[in-house]
Design a protein around this motif. Sequence first.
Motif, PDB file in Angstrom:
ATOM      1  N   ASP A 108     -15.312  25.261   3.288  1.00  0.00           N
ATOM      2  CA  ASP A 108     -14.881  26.135   2.383  1.00  0.00           C
ATOM      3  C   ASP A 108     -14.188  25.742   1.089  1.00  0.00           C
ATOM      4  OD1 ASP A 108     -12.952  24.602   3.500  1.00  0.00           O
ATOM      5  OD2 ASP A 108     -11.394  26.177   3.703  1.00  0.00           O
ATOM      6  N   LYS A 109     -13.870  24.502   0.671  1.00  0.00           N
ATOM      7  CA  LYS A 109     -13.650  23.711  -0.448  1.00  0.00           C
ATOM      8  C   LYS A 109     -14.703  23.383  -1.331  1.00  0.00           C
ATOM      9  CE  LYS A 109      -9.373  24.588   0.881  1.00  0.00           C
ATOM     10  NZ  LYS A 109      -8.616  25.853   0.103  1.00  0.00           N
ATOM     11  N   TYR A 110     -16.062  23.087  -0.713  1.00  0.00           N
ATOM     12  CA  TYR A 110     -16.969  22.532  -1.450  1.00  0.00           C
ATOM     13  C   TYR A 110     -18.493  23.211  -0.874  1.00  0.00           C
ATOM     14  CZ  TYR A 110     -13.901  18.579  -2.113  1.00  0.00           C
ATOM     15  OH  TYR A 110     -12.796  17.844  -2.576  1.00  0.00           O
ATOM     16  N   PRO A 111     -18.422  24.623  -1.066  1.00  0.00           N
ATOM     17  CA  PRO A 111     -19.418  25.132  -0.566  1.00  0.00           C
ATOM     18  C   PRO A 111     -20.989  25.016  -0.924  1.00  0.00           C
ATOM     19  CG  PRO A 111     -18.162  26.707  -2.044  1.00  0.00           C
ATOM     20  CD  PRO A 111     -17.344  25.446  -2.075  1.00  0.00           C
ATOM     21  N   TYR A 112     -21.168  24.647  -2.330  1.00  0.00           N
ATOM     22  CA  TYR A 112     -22.494  24.467  -3.072  1.00  0.00           C
ATOM     23  C   TYR A 112     -22.603  23.166  -3.593  1.00  0.00           C
ATOM     24  CZ  TYR A 112     -22.697  29.563  -1.715  1.00  0.00           C
ATOM     25  OH  TYR A 112     -22.497  30.766  -0.941  1.00  0.00           O
ATOM     26  N   HIS A 113     -23.976  22.927  -3.916  1.00  0.00           N
ATOM     27  CA  HIS A 113     -24.123  21.545  -4.369  1.00  0.00           C
ATOM     28  C   HIS A 113     -23.441  20.385  -4.153  1.00  0.00           C
ATOM     29  CE1 HIS A 113     -26.537  24.277  -7.192  1.00  0.00           C
ATOM     30  NE2 HIS A 113     -25.631  24.943  -7.355  1.00  0.00           N
ATOM     31  N   THR A 114     -23.394  20.236  -2.954  1.00  0.00           N
ATOM     32  CA  THR A 114     -22.851  19.026  -2.347  1.00  0.00           C
ATOM     33  C   THR A 114     -23.076  17.700  -2.457  1.00  0.00           C
ATOM     34  OG1 THR A 114     -23.850  19.316  -0.226  1.00  0.00           O
ATOM     35  CG2 THR A 114     -21.457  20.521  -0.472  1.00  0.00           C
ATOM     36  N   SER A 115     -24.110  17.609  -3.223  1.00  0.00           N
ATOM     37  CA  SER A 115     -24.794  16.259  -3.660  1.00  0.00           C
ATOM     38  C   SER A 115     -24.773  16.035  -5.166  1.00  0.00           C
ATOM     39  CB  SER A 115     -26.209  15.966  -3.178  1.00  0.00           C
ATOM     40  OG  SER A 115     -27.064  17.112  -3.963  1.00  0.00           O
ATOM     41  N   GLN A 116     -23.957  17.044  -5.819  1.00  0.00           N
ATOM     42  CA  GLN A 116     -23.944  17.124  -7.164  1.00  0.00           C
ATOM     43  C   GLN A 116     -22.384  17.331  -7.821  1.00  0.00           C
ATOM     44  OE1 GLN A 116     -26.732  20.125  -7.992  1.00  0.00           O
ATOM     45  NE2 GLN A 116     -27.979  18.524  -9.365  1.00  0.00           N
ATOM     46  N   LEU A 117     -21.493  16.608  -6.958  1.00  0.00           N
ATOM     47  CA  LEU A 117     -20.042  16.818  -7.166  1.00  0.00           C
ATOM     48  C   LEU A 117     -19.543  16.127  -8.297  1.00  0.00           C
ATOM     49  CD1 LEU A 117     -18.973  16.986  -3.530  1.00  0.00           C
ATOM     50  CD2 LEU A 117     -19.534  18.925  -5.064  1.00  0.00           C
ATOM     51  N   PHE A 118     -18.623  16.449  -9.074  1.00  0.00           N
ATOM     52  CA  PHE A 118     -18.057  15.640 -10.178  1.00  0.00           C
ATOM     53  C   PHE A 118     -17.509  14.456  -9.534  1.00  0.00           C
ATOM     54  CE2 PHE A 118     -14.581  14.716 -12.793  1.00  0.00           C
ATOM     55  CZ  PHE A 118     -15.186  14.765 -14.057  1.00  0.00           C
ATOM     56  N   THR A 218     -21.395  12.705  -7.242  1.00  0.00           N
ATOM     57  CA  THR A 218     -21.093  12.039  -5.950  1.00  0.00           C
ATOM     58  C   THR A 218     -21.470  13.139  -4.902  1.00  0.00           C
ATOM     59  OG1 THR A 218     -19.602  10.881  -4.547  1.00  0.00           O
ATOM     60  CG2 THR A 218     -18.608  12.765  -5.898  1.00  0.00           C
ATOM     61  N   THR A 219     -21.330  12.717  -3.640  1.00  0.00           N
ATOM     62  CA  THR A 219     -21.641  13.710  -2.564  1.00  0.00           C
ATOM     63  C   THR A 219     -20.367  14.271  -1.885  1.00  0.00           C
ATOM     64  OG1 THR A 219     -22.091  12.087  -0.817  1.00  0.00           O
ATOM     65  CG2 THR A 219     -23.914  12.607  -2.358  1.00  0.00           C
ATOM     66  N   LEU A 220     -20.342  15.300  -0.875  1.00  0.00           N
ATOM     67  CA  LEU A 220     -19.331  15.777  -0.297  1.00  0.00           C
ATOM     68  C   LEU A 220     -19.114  14.591   0.892  1.00  0.00           C
ATOM     69  CD1 LEU A 220     -17.334  17.618   0.472  1.00  0.00           C
ATOM     70  CD2 LEU A 220     -19.076  18.852   1.580  1.00  0.00           C
ATOM     71  N   ALA A 221     -20.114  14.222   1.541  1.00  0.00           N
ATOM     72  CA  ALA A 221     -19.665  13.032   2.480  1.00  0.00           C
ATOM     73  C   ALA A 221     -19.037  11.729   1.858  1.00  0.00           C
ATOM     74  CB  ALA A 221     -21.067  12.572   2.966  1.00  0.00           C
ATOM     75  N   THR A 222     -19.166  11.514   0.621  1.00  0.00           N
ATOM     76  CA  THR A 222     -18.491  10.487  -0.044  1.00  0.00           C
ATOM     77  C   THR A 222     -16.974  10.717  -0.313  1.00  0.00           C
ATOM     78  OG1 THR A 222     -20.320   9.547  -0.875  1.00  0.00           O
ATOM     79  CG2 THR A 222     -18.295   8.759  -1.847  1.00  0.00           C
ATOM     80  N   ILE A 223     -16.911  12.016  -0.752  1.00  0.00           N
ATOM     81  CA  ILE A 223     -15.654  12.458  -1.010  1.00  0.00           C
ATOM     82  C   ILE A 223     -14.554  12.559   0.250  1.00  0.00           C
ATOM     83  CG2 ILE A 223     -14.023  14.508  -1.602  1.00  0.00           C
ATOM     84  CD1 ILE A 223     -16.258  14.869  -3.793  1.00  0.00           C
ATOM     85  N   LYS A 224     -15.351  13.026   1.514  1.00  0.00           N
ATOM     86  CA  LYS A 224     -14.780  13.227   2.527  1.00  0.00           C
ATOM     87  C   LYS A 224     -14.108  11.833   3.152  1.00  0.00           C
ATOM     88  CE  LYS A 224     -14.910  17.470   3.818  1.00  0.00           C
ATOM     89  NZ  LYS A 224     -14.028  18.591   3.829  1.00  0.00           N
ATOM     90  N   ALA A 225     -15.080  10.723   2.731  1.00  0.00           N
ATOM     91  CA  ALA A 225     -14.948   9.571   3.364  1.00  0.00           C
ATOM     92  C   ALA A 225     -13.693   8.819   2.631  1.00  0.00           C
ATOM     93  CB  ALA A 225     -16.073   8.710   3.287  1.00  0.00           C
ATOM     94  N   VAL A 226     -13.842   9.067   1.195  1.00  0.00           N
ATOM     95  CA  VAL A 226     -12.603   8.452   0.438  1.00  0.00           C
ATOM     96  C   VAL A 226     -11.366   9.189   0.792  1.00  0.00           C
ATOM     97  CG1 VAL A 226     -12.027   7.976  -2.018  1.00  0.00           C
ATOM     98  CG2 VAL A 226     -14.416   7.710  -1.257  1.00  0.00           C
ATOM     99  N   GLU A 227     -11.202  10.535   0.740  1.00  0.00           N
ATOM    100  CA  GLU A 227     -10.128  11.079   0.872  1.00  0.00           C
ATOM    101  C   GLU A 227      -9.341  10.616   2.249  1.00  0.00           C
ATOM    102  OE1 GLU A 227      -8.607  11.962  -1.420  1.00  0.00           O
ATOM    103  OE2 GLU A 227     -10.003  13.209  -2.764  1.00  0.00           O
ATOM    104  N   LYS A 228     -10.138  10.371   3.477  1.00  0.00           N
ATOM    105  CA  LYS A 228      -9.666  10.046   4.802  1.00  0.00           C
ATOM    106  C   LYS A 228      -9.190   8.670   4.492  1.00  0.00           C
ATOM    107  CE  LYS A 228     -11.136   9.463   9.556  1.00  0.00           C
ATOM    108  NZ  LYS A 228     -12.412   9.663  10.481  1.00  0.00           N
TER     109      LYS A 228
END
Length: 487
Positions: A108-118, A218-228
């Motif tokens: 719900d926070k990162y719905p699109y382009h999850t491999s092209q994130l700032f 960056t990717t959503l998977a990377t953001i999730k891992a870093v934030e965790k």
Amino acid sequence: MKTTIWPLLLVLLLGAPRMVFSQDEPAQRQLTVEQQQTDFRLFRAALEQVHPGVYRYTPKARFDALFDSVYGRLQAPLSEQAYYAMLTPLMVQLRCGHTKFIPAQRDDKYPYHTSQLFPLRLHLLGGRAYALYAYDGRNIVPPGAEILQINGRPVGDILTGLLPYVSFADGATTTAKWLELDAFFAGYYAAFGQAADRYTVQYRQPDGRLAQAELPATTLATIKAVEKQRAPAPRYPVRLEFLPNDVATLTIDHFWVGEQEEPFEKFLASAFRQLRARGTKALILDVRNNEGGMDGYGSLLYSYLARQPFSYYSRITTHPRRVAIQEQVHSEWFYGIYRHLLISRAKDGTYEYRHRQGLKRQQPQKKAFVGDVYVLTNGWSFSATAEFATAVRAQGRATFIGQETGGAAGGDNSGFFAFVNLPHSGITMGLPVWSYYMAQPGSHPERGIIPDYVVEPTAADVLSGTDPEMQLAQDLIRKKAEAAARQ
């Protein structure tokens, strides 16, 4: 039930999580004009028939014109993302932070382009953006640097362009919008800005020099891992701590209780018993980032601070027992029982829920706290928390420090929730079905509770772990004690 319960209900009602993410983003479909129009008609009907406060902050004539304008633009095939981006600003016009709008099978926070994130985590302040850290850990842009442009576009213009897509706010408040955009800038920029494989960032270094860097997405998977990894260690959600000089802090992270937690009523009774036993003269009550929970917990907490009898809510309204799109509306199984037994029609034609403790005249606790109270708030002080803050402000019971609450003083739309699926676009609408109206909303019910002392943490504060709101509260208490000692 208020804002924090709805994601679990969504899972229970619809059978599968809607907020998922993976490295492989689902492929987007193209929606025909007929599919867009069919979903739009259901979208409009859901807001008009189910939402209890659709015209609370935007007059009907204005909303009708907006509906007609957007519907008239549905003239060509659109991608799922383009359709989502077209409907979202219209939904935001509700100015209801409890209304949710979620694309199917997407985060719900990162719905699109999850491999092209700032790739930078930002801190927003005063319409400006400052780098905190890079998700890849390299920090080519130094922490604390002000970001001036992204891919040639001024950051101020980017932020202004994204705000109409941020729904997390009630009434005329904006603090929650900025915190939401602060926390999830990468997701909003990819969905409603311009996702890219690489980002050219112009910035001003902490020493004032200008510089530029080209950063890979960056990717959503990377953001999730870093934030965790960077998340603080879990703490008990309600905490009482004693400081020197007869001062205590009471932190309440949310107004609901998990399975492993002490009942809230029992915790409050124990906490205020300890405050009396220790002769505490000043209490710092921290409800920052408290997005709400059970409505009765807010009024219960206030009863431990109140100095005289008080009214909490003036009324709670809802929609009729049945609506034309009843078959498309999903809600908790037990809500139907509530509706038929506990909802009645008022003289003005509205429907009211009249069986709530907060609607009754309430008394302070027999041994309520009589010392000074300092309440810390920010934009994520929302829902039941903003209601509590409104009651405190109405009787002048505390000094407020921090930022304006994200919830409006007049009340909110929350309570039970209903869900409507738009069949072709796959968007799920999460809709509150009760409207709460506060008994003493003040002269500006569309605004939040504005602190007596406005304090906004800087990027330097965030990076150093400094808490300027808490520091100011302790300084005010110390200065008052020193002044009293001199008399």
